[in-house]
Each structure stands twice: as structure tokens, then as C-alpha cells.
Design a protein around this motif. Structure first.
Motif, short mmCIF file in Angstrom:
data_model
loop_
_atom_site.label_atom_id
_atom_site.label_comp_id
_atom_site.label_asym_id
_atom_site.label_seq_id
_atom_site.Cartn_x
_atom_site.Cartn_y
_atom_site.Cartn_z
N MET A 139 0.82 -1.22 0.00
CA MET A 139 0.00 0.00 0.00
C MET A 139 0.85 1.27 0.00
SD MET A 139 -2.94 -1.24 -0.29
CE MET A 139 -3.93 0.23 -0.13
N SER A 140 2.15 1.12 0.25
CA SER A 140 3.05 2.28 0.21
C SER A 140 3.52 2.58 -1.20
CB SER A 140 4.27 2.04 1.12
OG SER A 140 3.87 1.87 2.46
N ILE A 146 19.88 4.09 6.97
CA ILE A 146 19.27 5.13 6.14
C ILE A 146 18.23 5.90 6.94
CG2 ILE A 146 17.77 5.52 4.13
CD1 ILE A 146 19.11 3.10 2.81
N LEU A 147 17.37 5.17 7.67
CA LEU A 147 16.35 5.83 8.49
C LEU A 147 16.98 6.62 9.64
CD1 LEU A 147 13.68 2.97 8.71
CD2 LEU A 147 13.54 5.07 7.36
N PHE A 148 18.09 6.12 10.17
CA PHE A 148 18.77 6.85 11.25
C PHE A 148 19.34 8.17 10.74
CE2 PHE A 148 22.91 7.66 13.36
CZ PHE A 148 22.42 8.04 14.61
N ILE A 149 20.01 8.12 9.60
CA ILE A 149 20.59 9.35 9.03
C ILE A 149 19.49 10.35 8.71
CG2 ILE A 149 21.85 10.28 7.05
CD1 ILE A 149 23.43 7.64 6.97
N ARG A 150 18.38 9.85 8.15
CA ARG A 150 17.27 10.75 7.84
C ARG A 150 16.65 11.29 9.13
NH1 ARG A 150 15.40 14.49 6.62
NH2 ARG A 150 13.64 14.98 5.25
N TYR A 191 4.61 5.14 14.03
CA TYR A 191 5.71 5.38 13.09
C TYR A 191 5.20 5.71 11.68
CZ TYR A 191 10.64 5.12 11.81
OH TYR A 191 11.92 5.43 11.40
N PRO A 192 4.21 4.98 11.15
CA PRO A 192 3.68 5.35 9.83
C PRO A 192 3.13 6.78 9.79
CG PRO A 192 2.99 3.13 10.37
CD PRO A 192 3.63 3.69 11.60
N GLU A 193 2.50 7.23 10.89
CA GLU A 193 2.00 8.60 10.90
C GLU A 193 3.15 9.60 10.86
OE1 GLU A 193 -1.09 11.45 13.37
OE2 GLU A 193 -0.14 9.78 14.40
N LEU A 251 8.50 6.64 -0.02
CA LEU A 251 9.82 6.00 -0.07
C LEU A 251 10.24 5.53 1.32
CD1 LEU A 251 12.53 5.26 -1.39
CD2 LEU A 251 13.27 7.62 -0.97
N TRP A 252 10.09 6.39 2.32
CA TRP A 252 10.49 6.03 3.68
C TRP A 252 9.58 4.94 4.24
CZ3 TRP A 252 15.00 7.86 3.77
CH2 TRP A 252 15.28 9.10 3.21
N SER A 253 8.33 4.97 3.84
CA SER A 253 7.40 3.92 4.27
C SER A 253 7.78 2.58 3.67
CB SER A 253 5.97 4.30 3.86
OG SER A 253 5.05 3.34 4.32
N LEU A 254 8.12 2.57 2.38
CA LEU A 254 8.56 1.33 1.73
C LEU A 254 9.78 0.75 2.44
CD1 LEU A 254 8.18 2.25 -2.05
CD2 LEU A 254 7.01 0.38 -0.89
N LEU A 255 10.74 1.61 2.75
CA LEU A 255 11.96 1.14 3.41
C LEU A 255 11.65 0.58 4.80
CD1 LEU A 255 14.55 3.94 2.49
CD2 LEU A 255 14.60 1.54 1.77
#
Length: 648
Positions: A141-142, A261-265, A376-378, A388-392
């Protein structure tokens, strides 16, 4: 030929973690199979231990129990309970090359412990794959320009829904996020805020019913994703550890890429620092709270996967002389390090969300499904290119879940195959894997109904809770006090080439059982009936929960009584004594490793030799092995001289 082989053995370099001193070929269990190399075992075990709980449970426990102060009891429990138990289970499975049922040849009366492990793994495998399938659903769905849980103007939303981005579907950029949030004052002033991500989760994905007894209809999209999840697991295990060992190169490593990647972002976002401070700021006064130590011990115990049977199973495919002591330290430390690292990833994003909502981090922090599928999704909807971030994120959850699910399924399959033990079942192991996967899928179907989330949480809270502690405690008692600690220490020394360090000997005999008992007492004292948000589970459902918990533990006394009844002896004490004696087949699986008190008497105890079916090819195989590994001129079996070509 034999003398030359023995003479050259110490010079052979073993890249698979074996203790020097035996040829690589002789350490292979050709009938049952081994890992392709030791990296496959380590990665599989890391994937097994590092699961969803590292991401959605540990960070929440950490901030709730004193932030950075929680790290102190956490690592204390890791050293005195986690690593010793991990090493005990790895060495137990590796020594006999058998799964969670076969290893109890050490003391047949305790085989019920193995059946208990199978029951626990069955429960966990059923609901764990449902969680993975929901992650699959969110992942699919992402794949859109706009995440469906961004706004409140969808058919499933209620009048109480208030989104952080208003109601417009305009494509908002990061630069004007603050402008779009002019209505935040109204949000903060609400007594209870219902977010679009929460309503998407409850009203659309789950279409949740009003209670655990109202199953409603099967959610077909979730059912489809469950089928996809089981197909993926089956295909990855289609050749047992030979295929799963290759898959884990990706499934066990890529989550760390996504986390990074999520940490850096996350740390580049406004408010991230406040979230991380909330996660780590020590509250030293909480160290004196027994609940903090109980949570630390429980988290270490459950996150490492002790008493599930998976560690024993994975280690059973190791070569006999593999250094599992080293592996246990590497895997345990990696697991705990991942938990701490995941906390930075989670709380940097939650801090960003809290900053823009103008609320405290505690009001957006959550754990379990609430964190993974709501909070987290919110937070991700606030980021530019949010799909993109949701897919990851959901791809990471899928991989973390699959790593654990591989081992849960392999535990059940290996137990069945080892127990039957015929050549046919070993050759057709794929059909056993397929059968277990189909049964697991069918048993998971009720969890895809509108009441599925209630049953999933019930299984999570009861089926795999105090029963694991009981199983682990009895395992320690059996090995250390029934079989005998001196016998087991000698077994480990024969396998590794050195005895267990004195620290581990003390932990196995005294410290770890004490901590396990503490966890059990703590679990009983802290028990509260399960709830889901405002829903209180009815009494009959709690009875079912306790029945699931007891179903694994009850295997132990039932099988013990059965074994005593069928054992030889004219009196109860004689039968009891015979039922706890090690089985004659207890010990290393391969004949060449059965030395000392495991050596067979009679003609079968002569020097190391290949299996019967390989005898006629012995000369050819030994010659080829010598050519490949040493490159010397060796006399052939027919008396001729072979001059192998020099390697490039």
C-alpha cells in the motif's frame, strides 16, 4: 595413505570455524547436511535473534524504565543470563547434530521439554507470520504517490479523525509543513486525538470487530498477504539450510542498511534530538526498582529466542568442531546492539513528530503493533517523499520477521525429520517443509478475520511467556544436575578443544537458573490481564490464553510419566533411574567423533572410516581431497604416480 593424511591434517586451514586437528571432509555430516560455511550460521542466528521485538519493544522499555539507566541492568542480564544460555543451547545442539527433540537422548525422560519447544515454536510461527503479512500489506500500500493514512477524508475515517496535515490532498513539501499545520492547537487541546493512521489501521486494514468472540469476515487482502508470506518462507527453506543459508546473506544484513538510512534521515529532522534525549536520558533512581531489572531480564531472555528450540536446531547443522563459544558472543552482542541502535531510529522520528504536534514525546511513543502500524507510519507522513520512507521501513520489518520465521519453521521440520529418521524422510524433507507451511497457513487464517488482532495479542502474551521460562529452567536442571555438569563440560571440551570458561560453568550451574527463576517470579507478580486499548478481554478468552501457555509446559510431566512407565525395572525407582540415563545413541552423530567414553566397542570402533556407501570410492575421494587441498604428488590406489597440475 591414512598416515600421510594424519600427518598433513594440522596444516589444513579450515575456513568454516572448525577447531584445527581434523580434515574438513571428516567433519561433514553428508546424510543430514551442514551449513555451507560458518558465516551462514552466524547470519541465520542473527536473523533469528534480531526480530520485530528489537524495533518495537526494546526502545519503549528503555524510555519507560529510566532511559540510559535501563542499559545498565540490560547489559548485566546479557552477560550473566543471555550469553550463557545462548552458548548452552548452541553447544547442546551442535554436540549431537540433532534438533530440539533428538537432543534429549541426553536424558530421555526430559524429551517432553523438546515437545514443549515445538509447541511454543508452533504458536509463535502462526502469529508471527500474520504480523509479517500485515507488514507486506503496508509495504504494497506504500507503492503510491500519497500514503493512504495521510488524511482524514477517506471512507473509513470518522468525524473524530484529526490529521497533522489537515484535510487537503495537496502535495505538501517539507518547507511548508509548518504552514499546513495551523490547526495543531485544536489537535493538542483534544482530550483524545484519533489519527488517520490509527483509523486506517483499525477501520480499514483490520476492520476490527467489537470483541474477540466476534470473528466477522476474513479480511481477504490480509489473507492474500498471508499466503504470500508463507510462500516466501517455504521457497527460502525449500532445500533446508542449504537454501536458507544463502537467503540470509540478504535478509540478515539489509535491515541494517535500512536502519542506517532511516537513522541518518531521522537525526537530520527538527526535534530529533529531543526524542533521542527522551530515549537515553538516565533516571538513575529507577535502577533501585525491581520492575526495571525484571523488564531487563525478560527482554534479554525473550529477544535472544531462548527455549524456542531454534538455537538448538540451527546449531545442529554446524560442523562438530565449530567454535560455537565465539559465535554465541558475536550473535548475542549483535542482537543487543541492534536493539539499542533501533532505539535511535525510532525516537529520532518520534521526536520530530512530537515537535510538530507540540506535545511531549511520551504522548506519541508506543510499542508493539501500535508503534509499527500507527505511530511510526503517521510520523513518516510528515516527511517529503513519504512513500519511499514507508517502503523502506516496512521492507525492513518484513526482513526482520522473515529471519525469525525461517528458524521457527526449520525447527519444526527438523524435529519431525530427526524423529522419523528414515532415509526416505531425509531425502524428501521438502515435502515435510511444504506440509508444515500449509498447516501453518491454515492455522493462521482465523487471525486474518476481524477479530484476528485480539487472538494475535492473546497468543503473544500467553503462548510464549512464562512457559519459555519454565522450559529453559528445566533444560538447565537436566543438563547440569541430571546428566551432570562434569559430563557436559567434558563434552564441550571434546567438541571445541577447550573446556567452557569458568565464568560460564558458574553461570550454567548457579547464576542463570537463579535469574530464570527471578524472571518467572517477576512475571507472575507483575501479571495483569491483557487489554487492547480500551478493550478488556473476557474471562473465557483468558482461560484459553492460560491453556495455550500450559499446553507447552504440560508436555514435560506427561512425557516423563510415560517414559518412566515404559522403562525397564521392577520398581518405580529402577524405572526412574533408567529413564534418566543417556540413550546409547547419545553423543556425536559421526562415528569419527565418537571418542573416549563414546567410542563403540567391537569391530565398529576401529579407526575413522567413511559411510558404507562411500567405501568403494574411498581411494578416489581421498586422492581428490589431497590433490585439491595440498597439491602434492600422491601415489594412486593402483600404484601409479599422480602429478596434479599446479593451481593458478
Amino acid at each position: 595413505m591414512h598416515q600421510l593424511s594424519c600427518y598433513l591434517t594440522p596444516f589444513i586451514f579450515d575456513s568454516n570455524g572448525a577447531v584445527p586437528g581434523e580434515p574438513v571432509k571428516k567433519d561433514e555430516n553428508s546424510r543430514r547436511g551442514n551449513w555451507g560455511n560458518q558465516i551462514e550460521f552466524v547470519l541465520t542466528s542473527v536473523g533469528y535473534a534480531v526480530g520485530l521485538g528489537n524495533v518495537w519493544r526494546f526502545p519503549y522499555l528503555c524510555y519507560r524504565n529510566g532511559g540510559g539507566a535501563f542499559m545498565f541492568p540490560y547489559f548485566i542480564m546479557l552477560v550473566f543470563c543471555g550469553i550463557p544460555l545462548f552458548f548452552l543451547e548452541l553447544s547442546f545442539g551442535q554436540f549431537t547434530s540433532l534438533g530440539c527433540l533428538g537432543v534429549w537422548k541426553v536424558s530421555p525422560m526430559f524429551k517432553g521439554v523438546g515437545y514443549g519447544m515445538m509447541v511454543v515454536s508452533t504458536y509463535i510461527g502462526i502469529y508471527y507470520n500474520v504480523v509479517i503479512c500485515i507488514a507486506f500489506y503496508y509495504f504494497f500500500m506504500s507503492m503510491t504517490n500519497l500514503l493512504p493514512w495521510t488524511y482524514c477524508n477517506n471512507p473509513w475515517n470518522t468525524p473524530d479523525c484529526t490529521g497533522v496535515l489537515g484535510t487537503s490532498r495537496a502535495n505538501t513539501t517539507f518547507a511548508n509543513v509548518s504552514a499546513v499545520m495551523s490547526g495543531l492547537t485544536e489537535i493538542v487541546n483534544r482530550t483524545k486525538r484519533t489519527s488517520p493512521s490509527e483509523e486506517y489501521w483499525r477501520n480499514y486494514v483490520l476492520n476490527i470487530s467489537d470483541g474477540i468472540g466476534n470473528f466477522g469476515e476474513v479480511r481477504l487482502p490480509i489473507l492474500g498477504c498471508l499466503a504470500v508470506s508463507w510462500v516466501v518462507v517455504f521457497l527460502c527453506l525449500i532445500r533446508g539450510v542449504k537454501s536458507s543459508g544463502k537467503v540470509v546473506y540478504f535478509t540478515a544484513t539489509f535491515p541494517y542498511v535500512v536502519l542506517t538510512i532511516l537513522f541518518i534521515r531521522g537525526i537530520t529532522l527538527e526535534g530529533a534530538v529531543s526524542g533521542i534525549k527522551y530515549y537515553l536520558t538516565p533516571q538513575w533512581e529507577k535502577i533501585l526498582d525491581a520492575k526495571v531489572w525484571g523488564d531487563a531480564a525478560s527482554q534479554i531472555f525473550y529477544s535472544l529466542g531462548c527455549a524456542w528450540g531454534g538455537l538448538i536446531t540451527m546449531a545442529s547443522y554446524n560442523k562438530f568442531h565449530n567454535n560455537c563459544f565465539r559465535d554465541s558472543i558475536i550473535i548475542s552482542v549483535t542482537n543487543c546492539g541492534t536493539s539499542v541502535y533501533a532505539g535511535f531510529v525510532i525516537f529520532s522520528i518520534l521526536g520530530f513528530m512530537a515537535h510538530h504536534l507540540g506535545v511531549d514525546v511520551s504522548e506519541v511513543a508506543d510499542h508493539g503493533p501500535g508503534l509499527a502500524f500507527v505511530a511510526y507510519p503517521e510520523a513518516l507522513t510528515l516527511l517529503p517523499i513519504s512513500p519511499l520512507w514507508s517502503l523502506l521501513f516496512f521492507f525492513m520489518l518484513i526482513l526482520l520477521g522473515l529471519g525469525t520465521q525461517f528458524c521457527l519453521l526449520e525447527t519444526l521440520v527438523t524435529a519431525v525429520v530427526d524423529e522419523i529418521g528414515t532415509d526416505w524422510i531425509i531425502k524428501n524433507k521438502t515435502y515435510v517443509t511444504l506440509g508444515v507451511a500449509i498447516i501453518g497457513f491454515l492455522l493462521g487464517v482465523p487471525l486474518t478475520t476481524q477479530a484476528g488482532i485480539y487472538w494475535l495479542l492473546l497468543m503473544d502474551n500467553y503462548a510464549a511467556s512464562f512457559s519459555l521460562v519454565v522450559i529453559s529452567c528445566i533444560m538447565c536442571i537436566c543438563i547440569m544436575y541430571v546428566y551432570g555438569h562434569k559430563n557436559y563440560f567434558k563434552d564441550v571440551e571434546m567438541m571445541l578443544g577447550f573446556p567452557p570458561p569458568i565464568f560460564f560453568r558458574i553461570c550454567w550451574r548457579f547464576v542463570s537458573p537463579f535469574i530464570i527463576t527471578f524472571i518467572l517470579i517477576f512475571t507472575v507478580i507483575q501479571y495483569k490481564p491483557i487489554t487492547y486499548n480500551d478493550y478488556v478481554y473476557p474471562s473465557w478468552s483468558l482461560v484459553i490464553g492460560f491453556a495455550m501457555a500450559l499446553s507447552s509446559v504440560i508436555c514435560i510431566p506427561i512425557y516423563a510419566l510415560f517414559k518412566i512407565a515404559v522403562s525397564e525395572g521392577s520398581t518405580f525407582l529402577e524405572r526412574l533411574k533408567n529413564s534418566v540415563k543417556p540413550d546409547p545413541d547419545w553423543g556425536p552423530a559421526l562415528q569419527e567423533h565418537r571418542k573416549g567414553r563414546y567410542a563403540t566397542t567391537g569391530p565398529e570402533s576401529v579407526e575413522v572410516c567413511p559411510l558404507k556407501e562411500d567405501l568403494k570410492d574411498e581411494g578416489k575421494e581421498k586422492l581428490k581431497e589431497t590433490e585439491d587441498e595440498i597439491g602434492l604428488t600422491i601415489p594412486g590406489s593402483n600404484g601409479s604416480t599422480l602429478n596434479p597440475s599446479p593451481s593458478a
